[in-house]
Motif scaffolding. Structure first.
Motif, PDB file in Angstrom:
ATOM      1  N   THR A  80       0.811  -1.570  -0.371  1.00  0.00           N
ATOM      2  CA  THR A  80      -0.387   0.064   0.201  1.00  0.00           C
ATOM      3  C   THR A  80       1.177   1.356   0.411  1.00  0.00           C
ATOM      4  O   THR A  80       0.529   2.431  -0.995  1.00  0.00           O
ATOM      5  N   GLN A 194      -8.498   7.145   1.054  1.00  0.00           N
ATOM      6  CA  GLN A 194      -8.444   6.387  -0.163  1.00  0.00           C
ATOM      7  C   GLN A 194      -9.327   6.937  -1.675  1.00  0.00           C
ATOM      8  O   GLN A 194      -8.880   6.165  -2.761  1.00  0.00           O
ATOM      9  N   GLU A 198      -7.500   6.608  -5.888  1.00  0.00           N
ATOM     10  CA  GLU A 198      -8.636   5.633  -6.380  1.00  0.00           C
ATOM     11  C   GLU A 198      -8.966   7.151  -7.469  1.00  0.00           C
ATOM     12  O   GLU A 198      -8.530   6.725  -8.960  1.00  0.00           O
ATOM     13  N   LEU A 212      -9.300  -0.192  -1.774  1.00  0.00           N
ATOM     14  CA  LEU A 212      -9.207   0.096  -0.483  1.00  0.00           C
ATOM     15  C   LEU A 212     -10.365  -0.111  -0.026  1.00  0.00           C
ATOM     16  O   LEU A 212     -11.688   0.494   0.069  1.00  0.00           O
ATOM     17  N   ARG A 214     -11.365   0.377   3.608  1.00  0.00           N
ATOM     18  CA  ARG A 214     -11.870   0.593   4.031  1.00  0.00           C
ATOM     19  C   ARG A 214     -12.225  -0.231   5.365  1.00  0.00           C
ATOM     20  O   ARG A 214     -11.678  -0.439   6.305  1.00  0.00           O
ATOM     21  N   ALA A 248      -3.885   3.715   5.561  1.00  0.00           N
ATOM     22  CA  ALA A 248      -2.368   4.131   4.877  1.00  0.00           C
ATOM     23  C   ALA A 248      -1.184   3.250   4.553  1.00  0.00           C
ATOM     24  O   ALA A 248      -0.525   3.475   3.711  1.00  0.00           O
ATOM     25  N   GLU A 251      -3.761  -1.080   4.254  1.00  0.00           N
ATOM     26  CA  GLU A 251      -5.063  -2.147   3.651  1.00  0.00           C
ATOM     27  C   GLU A 251      -5.459  -2.381   2.606  1.00  0.00           C
ATOM     28  O   GLU A 251      -6.349  -3.004   2.638  1.00  0.00           O
ATOM     29  N   MET A 252      -4.217  -2.447   1.423  1.00  0.00           N
ATOM     30  CA  MET A 252      -5.270  -2.192  -0.132  1.00  0.00           C
ATOM     31  C   MET A 252      -5.245  -4.158  -0.320  1.00  0.00           C
ATOM     32  O   MET A 252      -4.357  -4.436   0.600  1.00  0.00           O
TER      33      MET A 252
END
Length: 354
Positions: A80, A194, A198, A212, A214, A248, A251-252
């Motif tokens: 990420t 996020q 994007e 992402l 969330r 950040a 998380e991706m």
């Protein structure tokens, strides 16, 4: 970054020699990853070489013969970070923030006033790594597996402790740095970080399988399952979890194809202006192996490679390449059996590239 240095070897063979080298390259990679899934602690592996050749090994679920999906989705953990650093560098190129300006110029009181944006991106800020103080071990992880963390809560864990060192004097990997980077993006753009990733990266590059998540605990699309041991050592399926503790910093979710597209564009200078492209891979005496969101490694063969690795419960990821277009993306799902894949990585380096 020893995983980067080892696994990158497979990438660099891809454009060496004549076209007939491709089957040999794939065969060599296949042999190594088969060994990793049988004795190296991996349940399943999928790899993509130069965007074309894909190999896979192992199974998608414990107790099943279902193969690892081609181009399946997986949690990419700290991979990420290059996405986030790219957005920060884009903002610097637009004159919206300065790399050598203090973070406090935009976020007063968040961290020590001496910490600059560059130090955050390069892990030279001295901020305590909050994940070192979280129950992410087998005994503690079940208690927070589905908890939703705010970035402010994560950073509070870090700032409740003194700086590990004076800003700019040392290098030490800290996830807190990229929580700060995410908050900087939100402050400067006025939107969730996020959304900025994007709009600035995923949409232009058409990375349709990159997510992402969330607050979602799901891994969308075809995917292999990831496992993590419980307190007794028994592997538990942890595919579903809240990645908010990474935010950040980690998380991706993505695929080898999307990571290949991203890395190709990034190293080719298609996402950043020339001045920021130079900053991306610039190292220093304090940080000889890390630029601004990308690790930099020289292989025993003398080739310099750039990329990042990532780990999150159940999954390991590698994304590496060279500016002249050689790349390797790899996803590993963990079998939670305590294997030691390091030797396999070294053999991959020696046998496939050097």
């Amino acid at each position: 970054m020893k995983i980067v240095a080892a696994l990158t070897a497979a990438t660099l063979l891809a454009t060496a020699g004549v076209a007939s080298a491709a089957p040999a390259r794939q065969g060599a990679v296949q042999e190594i990853i088969d060994q990793l899934t049988t004795s190296g602690g991996a349940l399943g592996i999928q790899a993509r070489i130069n965007g074309r050749d894909t190999v896979r090994s192992g199974v998608a679920e414990l107790g099943s013969r279902k193969p690892v999906p081609h181009n399946g989705t997986f949690r990419i953990g700290s991979v990420t970070k290059p996405f986030v650093s790219t957005v920060v560098l884009q903002l610097a190129g637009e004159g919206k923030l300065g790399l050598d300006a203090p973070v406090s110029r935009h976020l007063p009181g968040l961290v020590d006033d001496r910490i600059t944006v560059r130090q955050v991106l390069q892990h030279t800020s001295g901020l305590h790594n909050y994940t070192d103080s979280m129950p992410l071990d087998p005994a503690g992880f079940p208690s927070i597996r589905f908890r939703t963390w705010t970035p402010q809560e994560l950073l509070a864990i870090s700032t409740s402790k003194p700086l590990d060192f004076e800003p700019g004097t040392r290098w030490s990997y800290s996830n807190a740095n990229y929580v700060v980077a995410g908050l900087l993006i939100e402050k400067v753009t006025g939107r969730p970080y996020q959304r900025a990733v994007e709009q600035r990266i995923l949409k232009p590059l058409r990375l349709k399988d990159t997510v992402l998540p969330r607050n979602s605990v799901e891994v969308p699309g075809p995917h292999a399952h990831g496992y993590f041991p419980d307190a007794s050592g028994k592997p538990v399926d942890v595919t579903r979890l809240s990645p908010s503790w990474g935010w950040a910093a980690g998380e991706m979710i993505s695929t080898t194809r999307d990571l290949d597209t991203f890395l190709t564009a990034l190293l080719a200078g298609k996402l950043l202006k020339p001045a920021q492209q130079e900053e991306l891979t610039k190292t220093s005496a304090v940080s000889p192996g890390y630029g601004l969101g990308l690790a930099v490694a020289s292989l025993s063969c003398g080739t310099k490679v750039y990329g990042h690795d990532g780990q999150i419960h159940g999954y390991g990821t590698m994304m590496v390449g060279t500016p002249d277009g050689e790349r390797l993306e790899l996803s590993l799902t963990e079998a939670a059996d305590g294997g030691t894949p390091g030797d396999g990585y070294r053999r991959l380096l020696d046998q496939v590239f050097c």
